[in-house]
Design an enzyme around this catalytic site. Structure first.
Site, mmCIF file in Angstrom:
data_model
loop_
_atom_site.group_PDB
_atom_site.id
_atom_site.type_symbol
_atom_site.label_atom_id
_atom_site.label_comp_id
_atom_site.label_asym_id
_atom_site.label_seq_id
_atom_site.Cartn_x
_atom_site.Cartn_y
_atom_site.Cartn_z
ATOM 1 N N ARG A 1 -14.735 -16.253 -9.698
ATOM 2 C CA ARG A 1 -14.336 -14.860 -9.895
ATOM 3 C C ARG A 1 -15.561 -13.938 -9.962
ATOM 4 N NH1 ARG A 1 -9.502 -12.916 -11.348
ATOM 5 N NH2 ARG A 1 -8.701 -14.946 -11.961
ATOM 6 N N GLU B 1 5.997 6.259 -9.108
ATOM 7 C CA GLU B 1 4.598 5.865 -8.911
ATOM 8 C C GLU B 1 3.955 6.755 -7.854
ATOM 9 O OE1 GLU B 1 3.890 1.697 -8.138
ATOM 10 O OE2 GLU B 1 5.383 1.094 -9.602
ATOM 11 N N HIS C 1 0.468 0.929 -13.324
ATOM 12 C CA HIS C 1 1.195 -0.235 -13.819
ATOM 13 C C HIS C 1 2.673 0.125 -13.927
ATOM 14 C CE1 HIS C 1 1.660 -4.076 -15.789
ATOM 15 N NE2 HIS C 1 2.438 -3.481 -16.682
ATOM 16 N N LEU D 1 -6.706 -6.176 -20.204
ATOM 17 C CA LEU D 1 -5.778 -6.115 -19.061
ATOM 18 C C LEU D 1 -4.617 -5.157 -19.357
ATOM 19 C CD1 LEU D 1 -5.079 -7.372 -16.269
ATOM 20 C CD2 LEU D 1 -3.634 -8.997 -17.514
ATOM 21 N N ASP D 2 -4.441 -4.170 -18.481
ATOM 22 C CA ASP D 2 -3.392 -3.150 -18.627
ATOM 23 C C ASP D 2 -3.480 -2.432 -19.973
ATOM 24 O OD1 ASP D 2 -2.369 -3.818 -16.092
ATOM 25 O OD2 ASP D 2 -1.096 -5.386 -16.942
ATOM 26 N N GLY E 1 0.796 -1.226 0.000
ATOM 27 C CA GLY E 1 0.000 0.000 0.000
ATOM 28 C C GLY E 1 0.825 1.271 0.000
ATOM 29 N N SER E 2 2.023 1.230 -0.568
ATOM 30 C CA SER E 2 2.813 2.472 -0.589
ATOM 31 C C SER E 2 2.179 3.501 -1.528
ATOM 32 C CB SER E 2 4.268 2.197 -0.960
ATOM 33 O OG SER E 2 4.391 1.754 -2.278
HETATM 34 C C1 GRF Z 1 3.149 -1.213 -7.632
HETATM 35 O O1 GRF Z 1 4.394 -1.504 -8.155
HETATM 36 C C2 GRF Z 1 2.142 -1.031 -8.726
HETATM 37 O O2 GRF Z 1 2.687 -0.500 -9.880
HETATM 38 C C3 GRF Z 1 1.667 -2.430 -8.952
HETATM 39 O O3 GRF Z 1 1.647 -3.004 -7.673
HETATM 40 C C4 GRF Z 1 2.592 -2.365 -6.839
HETATM 41 C C5 GRF Z 1 1.891 -1.925 -5.588
HETATM 42 O O4 GRF Z 1 2.771 -1.447 -4.621
HETATM 43 N N1 GRF Z 1 0.403 -2.415 -9.640
HETATM 44 P P1 GRF Z 1 2.205 -0.821 -3.284
HETATM 45 O O5 GRF Z 1 1.308 -1.887 -2.628
HETATM 46 O O6 GRF Z 1 1.424 0.417 -3.627
HETATM 47 O O7 GRF Z 1 3.396 -0.538 -2.447
#
Ligand code: GRF
Length: 216
Positions: free
Chosen positions: A67, A176, A111, A146-147, A14-15
């Site tokens: 799912r 990010e 992503h 997807l993506d 969750g960063s």
């Molecule tokens: C990130 O690298 C994001 O790009 C990918 O999953 C990871 C999540 O990291 N989709 P965090 O949980 O937000 O630290």
């Protein structure tokens, strides 16, 4: 403009969630996180949410027969919070077309590659193996592919001699945490709109690769 309601879906650290929490606390996003939902009870992001006083929910996908059943239940839980925006922040589940269509135009993902390059997993290793001169991350609207949804913003980094997957991952992660809050801020300010022909920013079409973010 009224404050937007955001629901964040996570599976892990969750960063990116933290970066959005911090950006809201700093007054940069005209929104608030109504709930954080994780499919894993041990996701550290749940602690981050609780520390910020945000409602949390754990929905274990293994408790559902398939799912579609999980996604239906997830949708019901999310909709209970009446979100304007749903943010996938490291949510490690492939979502059904019905779910994605339900949130069309209000579902974001981040992503770790310069999409359309390297959809799917192991993006850092694949960028190295491909000999890409640059790598990075992308925020995009989620569609059924997807993506593959329309791009909002990309942040590039150069691939340096001596880089390995871990060093790339670390440098990409830093970016990010800059572009996800930025995209959420734009959305909450009403500046982004997904149309049949692509993404509009302040009413003007964005290029296919979205904004190119640089630190300067
Ligand atoms: C990130 O690298 C994001 O790009 C990918 O999953 C990871 C999540 O990291 N989709 P965090 O949980 O937000 O630290």
């Amino acid at each position: 403009m009224s404050e937007k309601r955001i629901v964040v879906l996570i599976s892990g650290s969750g960063s990116n969630l933290q970066a959005i929490i911090d950006s809201i606390a700093a007054g940069s996003i005209a929104g608030r996180i109504a709930a954080v939902i994780s499919n894993r009870a041990d996701a550290y992001g749940l602690t981050r949410a609780s520390n910020a006083g945000i409602d949390t929910q754990v929905m274990d996908h293994k408790q559902y027969p398939d799912r579609a059943a999980f996604d239906n239940a997830l949708q019901e839980t999310i909709d209970g919070y009446q979100p304007d925006l749903v943010v996938l922040a490291g949510f490690m589940r492939i979502l059904t077309p019905d779910f994605v269509r339900h949130y069309a135009g209000r579902l974001f993902n981040i992503h770790p590659s310069l999409l359309p390059l390297h959809k799917g997993l192991h993006t850092h290793q694949r960028a190295l193996e491909a000999g890409d001169p640059e790598h990075g991350c992308t925020v995009h609207f989620v569609t059924e592919e997807l993506d593959g949804g329309p791009l909002v913003v990309q942040a590039p980094i150069p691939v340096l001699p001596g880089d390995d997957a871990e060093s790339l991952q670390q440098r990409v992660h830093i970016l990010e945490h800059k572009i996800y809050p930025l995209a959420v801020a734009w959305f909450c300010a009403g500046r982004l709109e997904l149309t049949a022909t692509g993404v509009l920013f302040d009413g003007t079409p964005l290029p296919a690769n979205g904004f190119r973010y640089t630190d300067e």
